[in-house]
Design an enzyme around this catalytic site. Sequence first.
Site, mmCIF file in Angstrom:
data_model
loop_
_atom_site.group_PDB
_atom_site.id
_atom_site.type_symbol
_atom_site.label_atom_id
_atom_site.label_comp_id
_atom_site.label_asym_id
_atom_site.label_seq_id
_atom_site.Cartn_x
_atom_site.Cartn_y
_atom_site.Cartn_z
ATOM 1 N N ALA A 31 0.836 -1.209 0.000
ATOM 2 C CA ALA A 31 0.000 0.000 0.000
ATOM 3 C C ALA A 31 0.870 1.259 0.000
ATOM 4 O O ALA A 31 0.507 2.264 -0.629
ATOM 5 C CB ALA A 31 -0.937 -0.003 1.205
ATOM 6 N N GLY A 34 1.921 1.601 -3.517
ATOM 7 C CA GLY A 34 0.725 1.744 -4.353
ATOM 8 C C GLY A 34 0.084 3.109 -4.238
ATOM 9 O O GLY A 34 -0.422 3.656 -5.225
ATOM 10 N N ASP A 35 0.116 3.683 -3.045
ATOM 11 C CA ASP A 35 -0.415 5.028 -2.826
ATOM 12 C C ASP A 35 0.311 6.021 -3.730
ATOM 13 O O ASP A 35 -0.308 6.848 -4.398
ATOM 14 C CB ASP A 35 -0.236 5.404 -1.353
ATOM 15 C CG ASP A 35 -0.623 6.840 -1.049
ATOM 16 O OD1 ASP A 35 -1.743 7.253 -1.419
ATOM 17 O OD2 ASP A 35 0.192 7.559 -0.446
ATOM 18 N N CYS A 36 1.606 5.897 -3.788
ATOM 19 C CA CYS A 36 2.428 6.804 -4.605
ATOM 20 C C CYS A 36 2.170 6.591 -6.095
ATOM 21 O O CYS A 36 2.045 7.551 -6.857
ATOM 22 C CB CYS A 36 3.894 6.564 -4.275
ATOM 23 S SG CYS A 36 5.010 7.626 -5.177
ATOM 24 N N ASP A 39 -1.224 7.983 -7.003
ATOM 25 C CA ASP A 39 -1.114 9.434 -6.961
ATOM 26 C C ASP A 39 -0.399 9.956 -8.213
ATOM 27 O O ASP A 39 -0.838 10.938 -8.811
ATOM 28 C CB ASP A 39 -0.356 9.852 -5.688
ATOM 29 C CG ASP A 39 -0.483 11.328 -5.398
ATOM 30 O OD1 ASP A 39 -1.529 11.740 -4.880
ATOM 31 O OD2 ASP A 39 0.492 12.069 -5.679
#
Length: 146
Positions: A31, A34-36, A39
């Site tokens: 995560a 994955g968040d980056c 984004d």
Amino acid sequence: MGESISLLGQIKEKFHCEPVDVRTYSPLTLAFIGDCVFDLIIRTVVVERGNRAANGLHKTKSAIVKAQSQAQMIEALLPELTGEEQSVYRRGRNAKSYTTAKNASIGDYRKATGFEALVGYLYLQDNTDRILELVEKGLALTDTQI
């Protein structure tokens, strides 16, 4: 003409990263990356759709990457996921996180974490095509405009 190397491939090559079985990563590690990646995808689309003031870019991006929007997106995408992708999502959703989003319910935050874990998993497998396919479908299924 030579074959192009993905961004991930270039990073691994430049920084001499050893091969790792992505399935061994914790869901919160998946995560984290994955968040980056999510984004970056949304920021790229926002910027490519028009040069405007940074504040406007930020507001548009933030409305899409917030936990509530990601939760809606993954809910809509669940029928589209393979069994393996569903398993990665569930691992991320069920991971015990010690942080929460400022403006999201715990349920939405966990779903968003699962979505980010899936994106991170696909990224670390160098499966950018699948990430982009899921993001495109998720935006369409939730009627999200960029």
